[in-house]
Design a protein around this motif. Structure first.
Motif, PDB file in Angstrom:
ATOM      1  N   UNK A 159     -60.332  25.926  24.748  1.00  0.00           N
ATOM      2  CA  UNK A 159     -60.039  25.152  23.529  1.00  0.00           C
ATOM      3  C   UNK A 159     -59.852  26.029  22.290  1.00  0.00           C
ATOM      4  N   UNK A 160     -60.586  27.148  22.207  1.00  0.00           N
ATOM      5  CA  UNK A 160     -60.409  28.033  21.059  1.00  0.00           C
ATOM      6  C   UNK A 160     -59.037  28.702  21.111  1.00  0.00           C
ATOM      7  N   UNK A 161     -58.629  29.149  22.302  1.00  0.00           N
ATOM      8  CA  UNK A 161     -57.291  29.724  22.451  1.00  0.00           C
ATOM      9  C   UNK A 161     -56.233  28.692  22.085  1.00  0.00           C
ATOM     10  N   UNK A 162     -56.462  27.433  22.454  1.00  0.00           N
ATOM     11  CA  UNK A 162     -55.520  26.371  22.088  1.00  0.00           C
ATOM     12  C   UNK A 162     -55.491  26.156  20.574  1.00  0.00           C
ATOM     13  N   UNK A 163     -56.624  26.343  19.912  1.00  0.00           N
ATOM     14  CA  UNK A 163     -56.653  26.237  18.455  1.00  0.00           C
ATOM     15  C   UNK A 163     -55.829  27.346  17.818  1.00  0.00           C
ATOM     16  N   UNK A 164     -55.909  28.557  18.355  1.00  0.00           N
ATOM     17  CA  UNK A 164     -55.063  29.651  17.865  1.00  0.00           C
ATOM     18  C   UNK A 164     -53.589  29.315  18.067  1.00  0.00           C
ATOM     19  N   UNK A 177     -51.289  29.344  26.196  1.00  0.00           N
ATOM     20  CA  UNK A 177     -52.530  29.227  25.426  1.00  0.00           C
ATOM     21  C   UNK A 177     -52.930  27.772  25.216  1.00  0.00           C
ATOM     22  N   UNK A 178     -51.970  26.853  25.380  1.00  0.00           N
ATOM     23  CA  UNK A 178     -52.172  25.459  24.983  1.00  0.00           C
ATOM     24  C   UNK A 178     -52.715  24.590  26.106  1.00  0.00           C
ATOM     25  N   UNK A 179     -53.237  25.186  27.167  1.00  0.00           N
ATOM     26  CA  UNK A 179     -53.699  24.382  28.297  1.00  0.00           C
ATOM     27  C   UNK A 179     -54.770  23.369  27.882  1.00  0.00           C
ATOM     28  N   UNK A 180     -55.589  23.725  26.899  1.00  0.00           N
ATOM     29  CA  UNK A 180     -56.634  22.811  26.416  1.00  0.00           C
ATOM     30  C   UNK A 180     -56.264  22.214  25.057  1.00  0.00           C
ATOM     31  N   UNK A 181     -54.961  22.155  24.756  1.00  0.00           N
ATOM     32  CA  UNK A 181     -54.540  21.640  23.453  1.00  0.00           C
ATOM     33  C   UNK A 181     -54.998  20.202  23.195  1.00  0.00           C
ATOM     34  N   UNK A 182     -54.983  19.308  24.180  1.00  0.00           N
ATOM     35  CA  UNK A 182     -55.496  17.956  23.902  1.00  0.00           C
ATOM     36  C   UNK A 182     -56.945  17.956  23.413  1.00  0.00           C
ATOM     37  N   UNK A 183     -57.766  18.825  23.999  1.00  0.00           N
ATOM     38  CA  UNK A 183     -59.158  18.920  23.565  1.00  0.00           C
ATOM     39  C   UNK A 183     -59.234  19.467  22.144  1.00  0.00           C
ATOM     40  N   UNK A 184     -58.447  20.518  21.859  1.00  0.00           N
ATOM     41  CA  UNK A 184     -58.462  21.123  20.528  1.00  0.00           C
ATOM     42  C   UNK A 184     -57.992  20.132  19.473  1.00  0.00           C
TER      43      UNK A 184
END
Length: 314
Positions: A267-272, A14-21
Motif C-alpha cells: 500500500x505504501x508503494x501504491x501511495x508513491x 507499484x499500483x497493485x494495492x492502489x485500491x487499499x491506498x
C-alpha cells in the motif's frame, strides 16, 4: 504529456494495492480536517486576524492534508500508530517553514530558524509569520516522540539554507543533486520519524530514498513556477527526467519489502505511485482544473497554496 503518461504506465506494477491506498486516503481525510481544526486553527487564530487568517488556514490545511496521506501510509507499513493532530501540525510547520526560507525575503531568517529549532521552540520575534512558526513548532516539539525527527530537522535546515544556491544558474549539477537529496531525504526522515522514531539504519536509508523521490516529484509538479521564480532544480534543468524518477520508485519497492515485509509495503508503494500519477495529471491539467468542492476529498486533491507567495525573478 504522452511521455509522462508512459512513465506512469511503466510504474503501474507499484499500483497493485492502489485500491487499499485510495480507500485509506479518502477514509482518513475527514478525521484529518477535524485534527487540523483542533490543533492548528486555534494557533493561527491567536496570531493572525482576517483576512490574512483565512488565507493562512487554507494554505496550511491543504498542505497538511497532502502530508497526512503519506505519513498515514508509512505508519501503516511500519505497523505504528499515528497521532493525527501531530501530523497536521507537522505539515503546517513544513508549509510555513519552506515559504519563510524560500519566499520571505528576510535576511535574518536562516539564523532565527536555526535558533528556534535548537531552543526547543522558543525564539523571540514581532513578525506574525515567525510567531506562527514558533507556536506551531513548539507544539510539535511538545508532542513528538523520540529524537530522530529532531536530529534530522537540524540537518535539513542546513540543506534548506544551501538551497539558496538553486537561484544561481551557475550552480553545478552535482551540487544541485546534493541539495535535492538532502532536502528530500531528510524531510522524509523528519516526517516519517514522527511515527517511527526507532527506525533501523536500513529503514532510514529506504525512507531517505523515498523522500528524495518525493522531492523530485514535487519539483516536477512545480517546474514551471520554479523557472518563473528563477529557481533551478535537477528536473527543470533537464538533469533528471520523470522517467528516471519512476525507475527510482520501481527500484525502491523491493527495498521497502525487505525492510517492512512485502504485504505491508504494497500500500505504501501504491501511495508513491498515486503521487506520481496525480502530479502528472495536476501538472498537465491544472490550467483547466477548478475547485468544485470544499469536502475533505476536494481539499485533499487541491493541496495547499503558498503561505507566503514567491517573488518573481527580476
Amino acid at each position: 504529456m504522452i511521455r509522462d503518461l508512459l512513465t506512469v504506465l511503466r510504474c503501474a506494477r507499484l499500483a497493485i494495492a492502489l485500491p487499499v491506498a485510495l480507500k485509506d486516503a479518502v477514509a482518513c481525510a475527514p478525521d484529518a480536517v477535524r485534527d487540523f481544526e483542533r490543533a492548528v486553527e486555534p494557533i493561527v487564530r491567536d496570531v493572525f486576524s482576517e483576512p490574512e487568517r483565512g488565507a493562512m488556514i487554507d494554505s496550511l490545511r491543504g498542505t497538511a492534508l497532502s502530508f497526512n496521506v503519506g505519513i498515514h501510509a508509512y505508519a501503516r507499513m511500519a505497523g505504528r500508530s499515528c497521532d493525527g493532530e501531530l501530523v497536521m501540525l507537522a505539515g503546517s510547520v513544513a508549509r510555513l517553514y519552506d515559504d519563510l526560507i524560500d519566499n520571505g525575503g528576510d535576511p535574518e531568517i536562516d539564523s532565527w530558524v536555526a535558533s528556534l529549532f535548537k531552543a526547543q521552540g522558543h525564539a523571540e520575534s514581532s513578525d506574525h509569520h515567525r510567531l506562527l512558526l514558533a507556536a506551531l513548532y513548539a507544539e510539535v516539539r511538545r508532542r513528538a516522540p523520540g529524537e530522530l525527527w529532531h536530529t534530522a530537522l537540524l540537518e535539513l535546515h542546513d540543506y534548506q539554507v544551501l538551497s539558496r544556491k538553486q537561484r544561481d544558474p551557475a550552480t553545478p549539477a552535482a551540487q544541485l543533486g546534493k541539495i535535492t537529496r538532502g532536502k528530500g531525504g531528510l524531510a522524509g526522515l523528519v516526517l516519517f520519524g514522527l511515527v517511527h522514531p526507532d527506525m533501523s539504519v536500513v529503514q532510514r536509508d529506504a525512507v531517505m530514498e523515498a523522500g528524495e523521490a518525493l522531492q523530485l516529484l514535487d519539483d516536477y509538479l512545480d517546474q514551471d513556477a520554479d523557472l518563473r521564480a528563477g529557481i533551478g532544480t535537477p528536473v527543470n534543468r533537464g538533469e533528471v527526467s520523470l522517467a528516471e524518477v519512476g525507475a527510482r520508485l520501481l527500484a525502491l519497492r523491493p527495498r521497502l519489502a525487505a525492510c517492512y515485509g512485502g504485504a505491508a509495503a504494497r500500500p505504501f508503494a501504491a501511495t508513491l505511485f498515486l503521487v506520481l500519477a496525480t502530479n502528472v495529471l495536476k501538472r498537465h491539467l491544472r490550467e483547466h482544473a477548478k475547485r468544485t468542492s470544499d469536502t475533505p476529498l476536494g481539499l485533499l486533491l487541491a493541496g495547499g497554496n503558498h503561505a507566503i507567495p514567491p517573488k518573481r525573478a527580476s
